[in-house]
Design a protein around this motif. Structure first.
Motif, PDB file in Angstrom:
ATOM      1  N   ILE A 341      30.118  29.512  49.411  1.00 18.34           N
ATOM      2  CA  ILE A 341      30.427  30.753  48.709  1.00 18.34           C
ATOM      3  C   ILE A 341      31.331  30.372  47.539  1.00 18.34           C
ATOM      4  O   ILE A 341      32.505  30.053  47.706  1.00 18.34           O
ATOM      5  CB  ILE A 341      31.125  31.759  49.635  1.00 18.34           C
ATOM      6  N   SER A 342      30.787  30.377  46.353  1.00 15.30           N
ATOM      7  CA  SER A 342      31.488  29.842  45.189  1.00 15.30           C
ATOM      8  C   SER A 342      32.345  30.872  44.466  1.00 15.30           C
ATOM      9  O   SER A 342      33.063  30.517  43.521  1.00 15.30           O
ATOM     10  CB  SER A 342      30.487  29.214  44.208  1.00 15.30           C
ATOM     11  N   GLU A 343      32.273  32.130  44.908  1.00 15.24           N
ATOM     12  CA  GLU A 343      33.112  33.154  44.283  1.00 15.24           C
ATOM     13  C   GLU A 343      33.100  34.412  45.143  1.00 15.24           C
ATOM     14  O   GLU A 343      32.040  34.906  45.525  1.00 15.24           O
ATOM     15  CB  GLU A 343      32.592  33.473  42.885  1.00 15.24           C
ATOM     16  N   PHE A 344      34.292  34.919  45.464  1.00 13.53           N
ATOM     17  CA  PHE A 344      34.452  36.218  46.115  1.00 13.53           C
ATOM     18  C   PHE A 344      35.880  36.668  45.882  1.00 13.53           C
ATOM     19  O   PHE A 344      36.751  35.872  45.553  1.00 13.53           O
ATOM     20  CB  PHE A 344      34.144  36.133  47.623  1.00 13.53           C
ATOM     21  N   SER A 345      36.131  37.954  46.024  1.00 14.98           N
ATOM     22  CA  SER A 345      37.492  38.438  45.814  1.00 14.98           C
ATOM     23  C   SER A 345      37.604  39.897  46.216  1.00 14.98           C
ATOM     24  O   SER A 345      36.599  40.595  46.404  1.00 14.98           O
ATOM     25  CB  SER A 345      37.908  38.272  44.347  1.00 14.98           C
ATOM     26  N   PHE A 346      38.839  40.330  46.309  1.00  3.99           N
ATOM     27  CA  PHE A 346      39.177  41.743  46.508  1.00  3.99           C
ATOM     28  C   PHE A 346      40.374  42.047  45.621  1.00  3.99           C
ATOM     29  O   PHE A 346      41.235  41.194  45.415  1.00  3.99           O
ATOM     30  CB  PHE A 346      39.516  42.013  47.977  1.00  3.99           C
ATOM     31  N   ARG A 347      40.446  43.251  45.094  1.00 14.41           N
ATOM     32  CA  ARG A 347      41.532  43.631  44.190  1.00 14.41           C
ATOM     33  C   ARG A 347      42.164  44.929  44.670  1.00 14.41           C
ATOM     34  O   ARG A 347      41.482  45.788  45.231  1.00 14.41           O
ATOM     35  CB  ARG A 347      41.018  43.743  42.756  1.00 14.41           C
ATOM     36  N   SER A 348      43.455  45.028  44.442  1.00 10.30           N
ATOM     37  CA  SER A 348      44.199  46.155  44.987  1.00 10.30           C
ATOM     38  C   SER A 348      44.756  47.050  43.890  1.00 10.30           C
ATOM     39  O   SER A 348      45.231  46.571  42.856  1.00 10.30           O
ATOM     40  CB  SER A 348      45.349  45.646  45.861  1.00 10.30           C
ATOM     41  N   ASP A 349      44.731  48.351  44.165  1.00  8.06           N
ATOM     42  CA  ASP A 349      45.202  49.319  43.182  1.00  8.06           C
ATOM     43  C   ASP A 349      46.716  49.493  43.185  1.00  8.06           C
ATOM     44  O   ASP A 349      47.248  50.248  42.374  1.00  8.06           O
ATOM     45  CB  ASP A 349      44.517  50.670  43.415  1.00  8.06           C
ATOM     46  N   ASP A 350      47.441  48.807  44.072  1.00  7.70           N
ATOM     47  CA  ASP A 350      48.905  48.864  44.008  1.00  7.70           C
ATOM     48  C   ASP A 350      49.480  47.734  43.158  1.00  7.70           C
ATOM     49  O   ASP A 350      50.688  47.531  43.102  1.00  7.70           O
ATOM     50  CB  ASP A 350      49.517  48.842  45.411  1.00  7.70           C
ATOM     51  N   SER A 351      48.598  47.011  42.465  1.00  4.09           N
ATOM     52  CA  SER A 351      49.040  45.864  41.656  1.00  4.09           C
ATOM     53  C   SER A 351      49.567  46.277  40.288  1.00  4.09           C
ATOM     54  O   SER A 351      50.205  45.473  39.599  1.00  4.09           O
ATOM     55  CB  SER A 351      47.867  44.900  41.447  1.00  4.09           C
ATOM     56  N   GLY A 352      49.273  47.504  39.870  1.00  4.74           N
ATOM     57  CA  GLY A 352      49.664  47.949  38.534  1.00  4.74           C
ATOM     58  C   GLY A 352      48.663  47.615  37.456  1.00  4.74           C
ATOM     59  O   GLY A 352      48.849  47.986  36.304  1.00  4.74           O
ATOM     60  N   LEU A 353      47.585  46.910  37.836  1.00  2.00           N
ATOM     61  CA  LEU A 353      46.542  46.578  36.865  1.00  2.00           C
ATOM     62  C   LEU A 353      45.464  47.661  36.852  1.00  2.00           C
ATOM     63  O   LEU A 353      45.248  48.343  37.856  1.00  2.00           O
ATOM     64  CB  LEU A 353      45.920  45.226  37.205  1.00  2.00           C
ATOM     65  N   ASP A 404      35.968  39.336  28.161  1.00  5.32           N
ATOM     66  CA  ASP A 404      34.862  40.245  28.488  1.00  5.32           C
ATOM     67  C   ASP A 404      35.350  41.605  28.970  1.00  5.32           C
ATOM     68  O   ASP A 404      34.558  42.402  29.477  1.00  5.32           O
ATOM     69  CB  ASP A 404      33.949  39.620  29.545  1.00  5.32           C
ATOM     70  N   GLY A 405      36.627  41.868  28.820  1.00  2.51           N
ATOM     71  CA  GLY A 405      37.175  43.159  29.201  1.00  2.51           C
ATOM     72  C   GLY A 405      37.702  43.242  30.619  1.00  2.51           C
ATOM     73  O   GLY A 405      38.332  44.248  30.988  1.00  2.51           O
ATOM     74  N   GLU A 406      37.467  42.218  31.447  1.00  2.00           N
ATOM     75  CA  GLU A 406      37.962  42.290  32.823  1.00  2.00           C
ATOM     76  C   GLU A 406      39.492  42.351  32.839  1.00  2.00           C
ATOM     77  O   GLU A 406      40.168  41.624  32.109  1.00  2.00           O
ATOM     78  CB  GLU A 406      37.466  41.095  33.640  1.00  2.00           C
ATOM     79  N   ASN A 407      40.018  43.205  33.714  1.00  2.00           N
ATOM     80  CA  ASN A 407      41.459  43.496  33.718  1.00  2.00           C
ATOM     81  C   ASN A 407      41.957  43.733  35.136  1.00  2.00           C
ATOM     82  O   ASN A 407      42.688  44.672  35.403  1.00  2.00           O
ATOM     83  CB  ASN A 407      41.739  44.724  32.858  1.00  2.00           C
ATOM     84  N   SER A 408      41.558  42.841  36.064  1.00  2.00           N
ATOM     85  CA  SER A 408      41.713  43.137  37.477  1.00  2.00           C
ATOM     86  C   SER A 408      42.681  42.224  38.226  1.00  2.00           C
ATOM     87  O   SER A 408      43.024  41.124  37.788  1.00  2.00           O
ATOM     88  CB  SER A 408      40.343  43.086  38.160  1.00  2.00           C
ATOM     89  N   ASN A 409      43.069  42.722  39.380  1.00  2.00           N
ATOM     90  CA  ASN A 409      43.987  42.061  40.307  1.00  2.00           C
ATOM     91  C   ASN A 409      43.207  41.108  41.213  1.00  2.00           C
ATOM     92  O   ASN A 409      43.028  41.340  42.394  1.00  2.00           O
ATOM     93  CB  ASN A 409      44.722  43.134  41.120  1.00  2.00           C
TER      94      ASN A 409
END
Length: 445
Positions: A341-353, A404-409
């Motif tokens: 698995i060469s890429e996976f992730s999770f992002r959280s909305d309490d990060s301020g991003l 590319d506009g990505e702005n994530s945690n």
């Protein structure tokens, strides 16, 4: 539990060869590190000082913060390498600064991307997928592989080489086009268009039979070779094999629809065979010592593509941003090769991003983010084919958006290089237990 310097389990299951290789024990795939350790590639992508400049500016907030914190790139490399090792990671994933691999107290394996097909496509601005039928394609692949891989052929730290990243094999988030229709819409002189038409001619005795399926405005093969654009008469229910039952039902109800997709599936199989055969042989000619670890599939392609990949690769790699990758792993493992698995992730909305641009699930808190990591990795390790997982990515993206506009945690650390404690503590615990959990997959084989 005794480990080699690479982080593999030193239990004499395998013999070292001086390079990373693939092994199998009790029906479970493993990587074998240079010293013979039973190894799983636990990696983080984009481990680099100059990660993510803001949009089209020259500003790199993470580098600015780390320059103040560490004083120099040299100091940052050592700190980053030791911190990753303390979290029980053992691999630098894609787009990382390879000098980090030797900067800490323990070596980290590296997994660079050669971008063989992508670099050819960039020479032909009208191509979405590299034209494997172009007479210039084999020479470009061989030369690119030679330039990229020869210099690394004796490096023990190199785990393996990715051929490409997220090529467009089939309908996905980028569009609904089939690879066949993309090739048919190349300029008339392009070899890929000529090859696509020739294969359609081989499948149909008469042009009228073909046109009964495709419904073009042409009246002959000759005219078909000059008209444009060619429009698809049908579209998939959903990309990535997500609705196979619905696809089968729709095709049974409409034989014309079934014939169209049979044309598409047969063509993508030919393309995949040519692509993997050429690219893998070119890499192995330049570097016979290391693994070829796939092309980082961005979305699950047709089984014909996966089967072709399995015939040539040492390891099949894919990116999967689901909550649970189990079904996707099964689809890739069907080819009989180990999977990464060469890429996976999770992002959280309490990060301020903002988290408005970027792949994968959004969750509410860092605690939930850590829980998602544990569930995802634990489920993956229960699959006998899985030999590693690479988290995307090392540091958060800028709130203003990267190129590319990505702005994530996505980070293990903030853009100020502050550690996400809940996530990294969970990563440390899961990474430490990964080999034991994967060994238990033998019981389910």
């Amino acid at each position: 539990m005794r480990r080699t310097k690479w982080g593999g389990i030193a239990d004499d299951c395998f013999r070292g060869s001086g390079f990373f290789r693939v092994g199998e024990r009790d029906g479970v795939f493993w990587l074998v590190d240079p010293d013979g350790g039973r190894f799983l590639s636990k990696g983080v992508n984009t481990v680099r000082f100059d990660q993510d400049q803001v949009g089209n500016t020259g500003r790199v907030p993470y580098a600015d913060a780390c320059r103040k914190k560490y004083g120099s790139l040299y100091n940052w490399r050592a700190a980053a390498a030791n911190r990753l090792a303390s979290w029980q990671f053992n691999t630098l994933g894609c787009w990382s600064d390879e000098l980090v691999s030797a900067a800490g107290s323990s070596p980290l394996a590296s997994t660079p991307t050669a971008a063989l097909g992508a670099s050819f496509r960039l020479h032909r601005r009208d191509e979405i997928f590299p034209d494997v039928f172009d007479p210039a394609f084999p020479g470009h692949i061989r030369e690119s592989a030679k330039n990229h891989c020869t210099k690394r052929r004796n490096e023990a730290r190199l785990l393996g080489t990715f051929i490409d990243n997220e090529l467009y094999w089939s309908p996905d988030w980028r569009g609904a086009d089939e690879l066949l229709t993309l090739f048919l819409n190349l300029p008339s002189h392009r070899p890929g268009r000529v090859a696509a038409i020739l294969r359609l001619e081989e499948r149909y005795r008469e042009f009228s039979q073909f046109n009964a399926v495709w419904h073009t405005r042409a009246r002959s093969w000759e005219e078909f070779g000059t008209i444009g654009p060619v429009e698809a008469p049908f579209f998939r229910m959903a990309p990535g094999g997500l609705n196979d039952a619905l696809e089968t039902k729709a095709n049974l109800a409409n034989p014309t629809r079934a014939a169209f997709f049979a044309d598409c599936d047969a063509f993508v199989a030919v393309v995949a065979e040519a692509y993997f055969q050429l690219c893998v042989s070119a890499i192995r000619a330049a570097d016979p010592n290391h693994l070829v670890i796939g092309s980082r599939f961005g979305y699950q392609p047709h089984p014909n593509v996966i089967a072709a990949a399995g015939r040539y690769l040492d390891v099949v790699s894919f990116n999967c941003y689901d909550f649970d990758a189990s079904a996707v792993i099964d689809a890739y493992a069907a080819c009989g090769k180990p999977c990464l698995i060469s890429e996976f992730s999770f992002r959280s909305d309490d990060s301020g991003l903002p988290n408005t641009n970027g792949a994968g699930p959004r969750v509410e808190s860092q605690i939930e983010r850590a829980q998602c990591f544990e569930r995802y990795v634990s489920a993956a390790l229960r699959k006998p084919a899985v030999v590693g997982y690479h988290w995307f990515e090392h540091a958060d993206q800028p709130a203003e958006g990267r190129f590319d506009g990505e702005n994530s945690n996505f980070g293990t650390v903030t853009i100020e290089d502050e550690v996400y404690a809940e996530l990294t503590q969970t990563m440390t615990r899961v990474n430490e237990a990964a080999e034991q959990l994967h060994a238990e997959a033998a019981r389910t084989v």
